[in-house]
Design a protein around this motif. Structure first.
Motif, PDB file in Angstrom:
ATOM      1  N   ASN A   5       0.833  -1.211   0.000  1.00  0.00           N
ATOM      2  CA  ASN A   5       0.000   0.000   0.000  1.00  0.00           C
ATOM      3  C   ASN A   5       0.865   1.259   0.000  1.00  0.00           C
ATOM      4  OD1 ASN A   5      -2.354  -1.470  -0.014  1.00  0.00           O
ATOM      5  ND2 ASN A   5      -2.632  -1.395   2.203  1.00  0.00           N
ATOM      6  N   ALA A   6       1.965   1.232   0.733  1.00  0.00           N
ATOM      7  CA  ALA A   6       2.862   2.390   0.760  1.00  0.00           C
ATOM      8  C   ALA A   6       3.482   2.617  -0.616  1.00  0.00           C
ATOM      9  CB  ALA A   6       3.948   2.190   1.806  1.00  0.00           C
ATOM     10  N   LEU A   7       3.889   1.535  -1.259  1.00  0.00           N
ATOM     11  CA  LEU A   7       4.482   1.643  -2.598  1.00  0.00           C
ATOM     12  C   LEU A   7       3.452   2.135  -3.603  1.00  0.00           C
ATOM     13  CD1 LEU A   7       6.996   1.207  -4.312  1.00  0.00           C
ATOM     14  CD2 LEU A   7       6.254  -1.140  -4.680  1.00  0.00           C
TER      15      LEU A   7
ATOM     16  N   LEU B 123       3.627   5.571  -5.838  1.00  0.00           N
ATOM     17  CA  LEU B 123       3.505   5.576  -7.299  1.00  0.00           C
ATOM     18  C   LEU B 123       2.321   6.428  -7.751  1.00  0.00           C
ATOM     19  CD1 LEU B 123       4.331   1.857  -8.127  1.00  0.00           C
ATOM     20  CD2 LEU B 123       5.786   3.866  -8.457  1.00  0.00           C
ATOM     21  N   ASP B 124       1.228   6.375  -7.005  1.00  0.00           N
ATOM     22  CA  ASP B 124       0.071   7.217  -7.326  1.00  0.00           C
ATOM     23  C   ASP B 124       0.425   8.695  -7.194  1.00  0.00           C
ATOM     24  OD1 ASP B 124      -1.462   5.003  -7.851  1.00  0.00           O
ATOM     25  OD2 ASP B 124      -2.488   5.011  -5.897  1.00  0.00           O
ATOM     26  N   SER B 125       1.226   9.023  -6.187  1.00  0.00           N
ATOM     27  CA  SER B 125       1.651  10.403  -5.991  1.00  0.00           C
ATOM     28  C   SER B 125       2.515  10.885  -7.157  1.00  0.00           C
ATOM     29  CB  SER B 125       2.430  10.517  -4.678  1.00  0.00           C
ATOM     30  OG  SER B 125       2.978  11.796  -4.527  1.00  0.00           O
ATOM     31  N   VAL B 126       3.413  10.022  -7.633  1.00  0.00           N
ATOM     32  CA  VAL B 126       4.252  10.375  -8.778  1.00  0.00           C
ATOM     33  C   VAL B 126       3.382  10.581 -10.017  1.00  0.00           C
ATOM     34  CG1 VAL B 126       6.018   9.500 -10.362  1.00  0.00           C
ATOM     35  CG2 VAL B 126       6.322   9.268  -7.909  1.00  0.00           C
TER      36      VAL B 126
ATOM     37  N   VAL C 156      14.487   4.432  -5.591  1.00  0.00           N
ATOM     38  CA  VAL C 156      13.920   3.468  -4.645  1.00  0.00           C
ATOM     39  C   VAL C 156      13.778   2.111  -5.316  1.00  0.00           C
ATOM     40  CG1 VAL C 156      11.841   2.871  -3.332  1.00  0.00           C
ATOM     41  CG2 VAL C 156      12.767   5.186  -3.204  1.00  0.00           C
ATOM     42  N   ARG C 157      13.302   2.103  -6.547  1.00  0.00           N
ATOM     43  CA  ARG C 157      13.184   0.844  -7.285  1.00  0.00           C
ATOM     44  C   ARG C 157      14.534   0.163  -7.433  1.00  0.00           C
ATOM     45  NH1 ARG C 157      13.341   0.492 -13.417  1.00  0.00           N
ATOM     46  NH2 ARG C 157      15.362   1.238 -12.740  1.00  0.00           N
ATOM     47  N   ASN C 158      15.561   0.960  -7.763  1.00  0.00           N
ATOM     48  CA  ASN C 158      16.901   0.392  -7.921  1.00  0.00           C
ATOM     49  C   ASN C 158      17.396  -0.225  -6.617  1.00  0.00           C
ATOM     50  OD1 ASN C 158      16.877   1.223 -10.567  1.00  0.00           O
ATOM     51  ND2 ASN C 158      18.160   3.025 -10.224  1.00  0.00           N
ATOM     52  N   LYS C 159      17.141   0.432  -5.500  1.00  0.00           N
ATOM     53  CA  LYS C 159      17.563  -0.108  -4.197  1.00  0.00           C
ATOM     54  C   LYS C 159      16.792  -1.382  -3.865  1.00  0.00           C
ATOM     55  CE  LYS C 159      20.726   2.731  -2.930  1.00  0.00           C
ATOM     56  NZ  LYS C 159      22.095   2.284  -2.705  1.00  0.00           N
ATOM     57  N   LEU C 160      15.516  -1.418  -4.209  1.00  0.00           N
ATOM     58  CA  LEU C 160      14.726  -2.622  -3.963  1.00  0.00           C
ATOM     59  C   LEU C 160      15.233  -3.793  -4.803  1.00  0.00           C
ATOM     60  CD1 LEU C 160      11.121  -1.191  -3.780  1.00  0.00           C
ATOM     61  CD2 LEU C 160      12.397  -2.271  -1.932  1.00  0.00           C
ATOM     62  N   VAL C 161      15.544  -3.539  -6.054  1.00  0.00           N
ATOM     63  CA  VAL C 161      16.060  -4.594  -6.932  1.00  0.00           C
ATOM     64  C   VAL C 161      17.412  -5.074  -6.411  1.00  0.00           C
ATOM     65  CG1 VAL C 161      16.945  -5.067  -9.261  1.00  0.00           C
ATOM     66  CG2 VAL C 161      14.771  -3.866  -8.963  1.00  0.00           C
ATOM     67  N   GLU C 162      18.245  -4.140  -5.975  1.00  0.00           N
ATOM     68  CA  GLU C 162      19.550  -4.503  -5.431  1.00  0.00           C
ATOM     69  C   GLU C 162      19.394  -5.349  -4.158  1.00  0.00           C
ATOM     70  OE1 GLU C 162      23.372  -2.251  -3.404  1.00  0.00           O
ATOM     71  OE2 GLU C 162      22.053  -1.119  -4.729  1.00  0.00           O
ATOM     72  N   ALA C 163      18.491  -4.946  -3.277  1.00  0.00           N
ATOM     73  CA  ALA C 163      18.255  -5.713  -2.049  1.00  0.00           C
ATOM     74  C   ALA C 163      17.709  -7.092  -2.376  1.00  0.00           C
ATOM     75  CB  ALA C 163      17.290  -4.959  -1.139  1.00  0.00           C
ATOM     76  N   TYR C 164      16.803  -7.169  -3.328  1.00  0.00           N
ATOM     77  CA  TYR C 164      16.233  -8.458  -3.726  1.00  0.00           C
ATOM     78  C   TYR C 164      17.312  -9.383  -4.272  1.00  0.00           C
ATOM     79  CZ  TYR C 164      13.474 -11.928  -6.204  1.00  0.00           C
ATOM     80  OH  TYR C 164      12.960 -13.111  -6.664  1.00  0.00           O
ATOM     81  N   SER C 165      18.168  -8.851  -5.142  1.00  0.00           N
ATOM     82  CA  SER C 165      19.203  -9.713  -5.714  1.00  0.00           C
ATOM     83  C   SER C 165      20.227 -10.104  -4.655  1.00  0.00           C
ATOM     84  CB  SER C 165      19.872  -9.072  -6.924  1.00  0.00           C
ATOM     85  OG  SER C 165      20.422  -7.839  -6.599  1.00  0.00           O
ATOM     86  N   ASN C 166      20.496  -9.230  -3.666  1.00  0.00           N
ATOM     87  CA  ASN C 166      21.389  -9.612  -2.577  1.00  0.00           C
ATOM     88  C   ASN C 166      20.791 -10.742  -1.754  1.00  0.00           C
ATOM     89  OD1 ASN C 166      23.359  -7.779  -3.227  1.00  0.00           O
ATOM     90  ND2 ASN C 166      22.667  -6.232  -1.778  1.00  0.00           N
ATOM     91  N   ILE C 167      19.503 -10.659  -1.496  1.00  0.00           N
ATOM     92  CA  ILE C 167      18.828 -11.710  -0.724  1.00  0.00           C
ATOM     93  C   ILE C 167      18.832 -13.018  -1.508  1.00  0.00           C
ATOM     94  CG2 ILE C 167      16.583 -12.454   0.156  1.00  0.00           C
ATOM     95  CD1 ILE C 167      16.109  -9.513   0.963  1.00  0.00           C
ATOM     96  N   MET C 168      18.562 -12.932  -2.803  1.00  0.00           N
ATOM     97  CA  MET C 168      18.525 -14.149  -3.623  1.00  0.00           C
ATOM     98  C   MET C 168      19.906 -14.798  -3.749  1.00  0.00           C
ATOM     99  SD  MET C 168      15.439 -14.596  -4.142  1.00  0.00           S
ATOM    100  CE  MET C 168      15.528 -15.987  -5.227  1.00  0.00           C
TER     101      MET C 168
END
Length: 113
Positions: A45-47, A51-54, A97-109
């Protein structure tokens, strides 16, 4: 001594105060203040809200630009440029923010279990 914005002498002073209070006998236990738990924030919901705000900021910029191009005298070029810059900054922040999320996801994976 100050390290990382934290004054260690103040921390030591607080620790000493806590130790002194812990060793002092008390007839009744201190009243525990209970606070309401913080409202739970759903990430999706926060995301979606961000995105709606943008999207809303970009739509405002586009509408203002169209009004200026149509010759609306109530719209200044500076207002159009400011709104377009706001939309651009919002979009760039969202991409970061998207780039950081993708980076965090790939680090976790890539973590070994």
């Amino acid at each position: 001594m100050r390290t990382g914005g934290i004054d260690s002498s103040q921390i030591q002073s607080m620790i000493a105060q806590l130790k002194a209070a812990a060793t002092r006998p008390q007839a009744t236990p201190p009243a525990i203040q209970t606070e309401q738990p913080a409202a739970r924030v759903d990430f999706s919901n926060a995301l979606k809200g961000a995105l709606d705000s943008v999207a809303e900021t970009q739509n405002k910029a586009q509408a203002l630009s169209q009004r200026f191009q149509a010759g609306d005298d109530s719209v200044n070029l500076s207002d159009v440029m400011i709104q377009m810059q706001k939309a651009s900054i919002n979009f760039q922040a969202t991409v970061q923010v998207r780039n950081k999320l993708v980076e965090a996801y790939s680090n976790i994976m890539n973590m070994q279990v």
